[in-house]
Design a protein around this motif. Structure first.
Motif, mmCIF file in Angstrom:
data_model
loop_
_atom_site.group_PDB
_atom_site.id
_atom_site.type_symbol
_atom_site.label_atom_id
_atom_site.label_comp_id
_atom_site.label_asym_id
_atom_site.label_seq_id
_atom_site.Cartn_x
_atom_site.Cartn_y
_atom_site.Cartn_z
ATOM 1 N N ALA A 102 12.763 -0.457 6.608
ATOM 2 C CA ALA A 102 12.387 -0.798 5.234
ATOM 3 C C ALA A 102 10.963 -0.341 4.952
ATOM 4 C CB ALA A 102 12.504 -2.317 5.029
ATOM 5 N N GLY A 103 10.081 -0.483 5.951
ATOM 6 C CA GLY A 103 8.689 -0.079 5.774
ATOM 7 C C GLY A 103 8.527 1.401 5.543
ATOM 8 N N VAL A 104 9.281 2.213 6.263
ATOM 9 C CA VAL A 104 9.203 3.673 6.072
ATOM 10 C C VAL A 104 9.680 4.048 4.676
ATOM 11 C CG1 VAL A 104 10.186 5.886 6.800
ATOM 12 C CG2 VAL A 104 9.363 4.270 8.511
ATOM 13 N N GLY A 128 13.322 -0.715 -0.038
ATOM 14 C CA GLY A 128 13.353 -1.268 1.312
ATOM 15 C C GLY A 128 14.771 -1.377 1.848
ATOM 16 N N PHE A 129 15.715 -1.751 0.985
ATOM 17 C CA PHE A 129 17.117 -1.888 1.400
ATOM 18 C C PHE A 129 17.690 -0.549 1.839
ATOM 19 C CE2 PHE A 129 21.677 -1.854 0.247
ATOM 20 C CZ PHE A 129 22.130 -2.832 1.122
ATOM 21 N N ILE A 130 17.395 0.511 1.105
ATOM 22 C CA ILE A 130 17.897 1.840 1.465
ATOM 23 C C ILE A 130 17.349 2.257 2.831
ATOM 24 C CG2 ILE A 130 17.850 4.291 0.853
ATOM 25 C CD1 ILE A 130 17.791 3.362 -2.111
ATOM 26 N N GLY A 131 16.033 2.096 3.024
ATOM 27 C CA GLY A 131 15.432 2.455 4.311
ATOM 28 C C GLY A 131 15.989 1.629 5.453
ATOM 29 N N GLY A 252 20.172 -6.635 3.687
ATOM 30 C CA GLY A 252 19.655 -6.955 2.356
ATOM 31 C C GLY A 252 18.634 -8.074 2.390
ATOM 32 N N LEU A 253 18.904 -9.114 3.176
ATOM 33 C CA LEU A 253 17.972 -10.238 3.296
ATOM 34 C C LEU A 253 16.655 -9.803 3.927
ATOM 35 C CD1 LEU A 253 20.488 -12.977 4.493
ATOM 36 C CD2 LEU A 253 19.159 -13.077 2.378
ATOM 37 N N ALA A 254 16.759 -9.041 5.020
ATOM 38 C CA ALA A 254 15.545 -8.606 5.723
ATOM 39 C C ALA A 254 14.726 -7.647 4.868
ATOM 40 C CB ALA A 254 15.921 -7.948 7.052
ATOM 41 N N ALA A 255 15.398 -6.672 4.257
ATOM 42 C CA ALA A 255 14.687 -5.652 3.488
ATOM 43 C C ALA A 255 14.002 -6.236 2.260
ATOM 44 C CB ALA A 255 15.656 -4.548 3.073
ATOM 45 N N SER A 256 14.700 -7.112 1.539
ATOM 46 C CA SER A 256 14.093 -7.713 0.345
ATOM 47 C C SER A 256 12.894 -8.564 0.711
ATOM 48 C CB SER A 256 15.129 -8.558 -0.405
ATOM 49 O OG SER A 256 15.624 -9.602 0.415
ATOM 50 N N SER A 257 12.966 -9.211 1.885
ATOM 51 C CA SER A 257 11.858 -10.056 2.317
ATOM 52 C C SER A 257 10.646 -9.233 2.740
ATOM 53 C CB SER A 257 12.315 -10.946 3.485
ATOM 54 O OG SER A 257 11.220 -11.642 4.032
#
Length: 336
Positions: A102-104, A128-131, A252-257
């Motif tokens: 997500a960071g990248v 972030g979700f896409i990454g 989705g949960l991790a990326a959005s956070s």
């Protein structure tokens, strides 16, 4: 059938977890570089505070507290799902590289695409979700062995490798960027709660409103995925379908956070373990507790970090790592 005594125990622990979140939030409201007296909190909330008190409470403290609790909840639930789907107690969105993915994605978007200030906040979770999704798919492919499914130890090793590689890629990307943008990415990497304003709450909240109920509805399939594959197939579970749905929810949960809180690890590792140790492995019982423990752990880490060093404090991600890293090593030795 879940025994009534276990349900009573779950409810008591759940109320205790909620109490811890509320108590820590109240403590966090009153302390910090710009403090508000505890006897002035209620009058200020009711509209009888000074300009300074209202500004500190409504523009600084409350949005940060809400963001921290929501991000902790999302990371904890994501970790619980990943541990169930992969049958690996060491799985965590930060440890296995999903957060770094997500960071990248966010780094590339921030550095190379034109940014509209009005939509920037709401675009971050999607980017972030896409990454994170691309990273999770790659980790899944490299961890999967034909005829045996996902290999738990290999998943952790592959995930750690991806996490390190992607963190290195972020450093390469920002090496020639503008100073202001480098500062933003550096804050993200350390897990500094940078998105501490009401628009970020509004950007994150729909993801949780949509994904948390799905997680609860999938508690029984998650129970079955946590055992071996032949048992799951024998009771009629569509393994690939359920696994894909749950992985998408976890990503989705991790990326959005992390798109808002930064690169925070170990919350998704510790919270599910604490919940399981209190009420057992059934996800119908431990998922609600996991959520509130996760919110409390990150809020506690942020509250401690903000008040260790003034005025900037210590990033919540570093404080969480100070507690989480030894716990991860303990679990690793225990599984070896």
């Amino acid at each position: 059938m879940i025994h009534s005594q276990l349900i009573k125990k779950q409810r008591m622990i759940l109320f205790t977890s909620i109490f811890l979140v509320i108590a820590t939030a109240i403590i966090s409201l009153g302390i910090g570089y710009s403090s508000v007296s505890y006897d002035r909190i209620i009058p200020t909330i009711l509209g009888n505070g000074t300009f300074k008190e209202e500004f500190v409470l409504f523009s600084i403290r409350l949005p940060r507290i809400f963001i921290t609790i929501l991000c902790g909840m999302a990371l904890a639930l994501s970790g619980a799902i990943l541990q169930g789907v992969t049958r690996n107690d060491l799985a965590d969105p930060g440890i296995i590289g999903i957060n770094a993915g997500a960071g990248v994605g966010i780094t590339i978007f921030f550095l190379f695409f034109p940014i509209d200030a009005g939509s920037f906040v709401y675009m971050l979770p999607f980017i972030g979700f896409i990454g994170a999704l691309l990273t999770a798919f790659s980790i899944y492919v490299f961890s999967y062995e034909k005829g045996k499914g996902i290999q738990p130890i290999r998943l952790v090793l592959v995930g750690v490798g991806f996490s390190m590689a992607l963190s290195g890629a972020m450093i390469v990307l920002i090496s020639s960027a503008e100073r202001q943008k480098v500062d933003f990415i550096a804050k993200w990497l350390t897990g500094n709660i940078w998105g501490a304003d009401w628009p970020f709450v509004l950007a994150l909240l729909p993801w949780l409103i949509f994904l948390v109920p799905i997680s609860f509805m999938k508690a029984q399939p998650l129970n079955l995925l946590s055992v071996n594959e032949p048992v799951s197939i024998g009771v009629g579970v569509n393994l690939q379908k359920e696994r894909m749905i749950l992985l998408l929810v976890a990503v989705g949960l991790a990326a959005s956070s992390v798109s808002i809180s930064g690169g925070i690890s170990f919350i998704g590792l510790m919270a599910p373990h604490l919940a399981k140790s209190l009420v057992g492995p059934r996800h119908q019982l431990n998922l609600p507790i996991t959520i509130f423990i996760g919110g409390w752990l990150l809020l506690l880490a942020d509250t401690i970090g903000r008040n260790i060093l003034e005025p900037d404090g210590l990033p919540a991600g570093i404080v969480a790592a100070l507690f989480g890293a030894p716990y991860f090593i303990y679990l690793l030795i225990k599984k070896a």
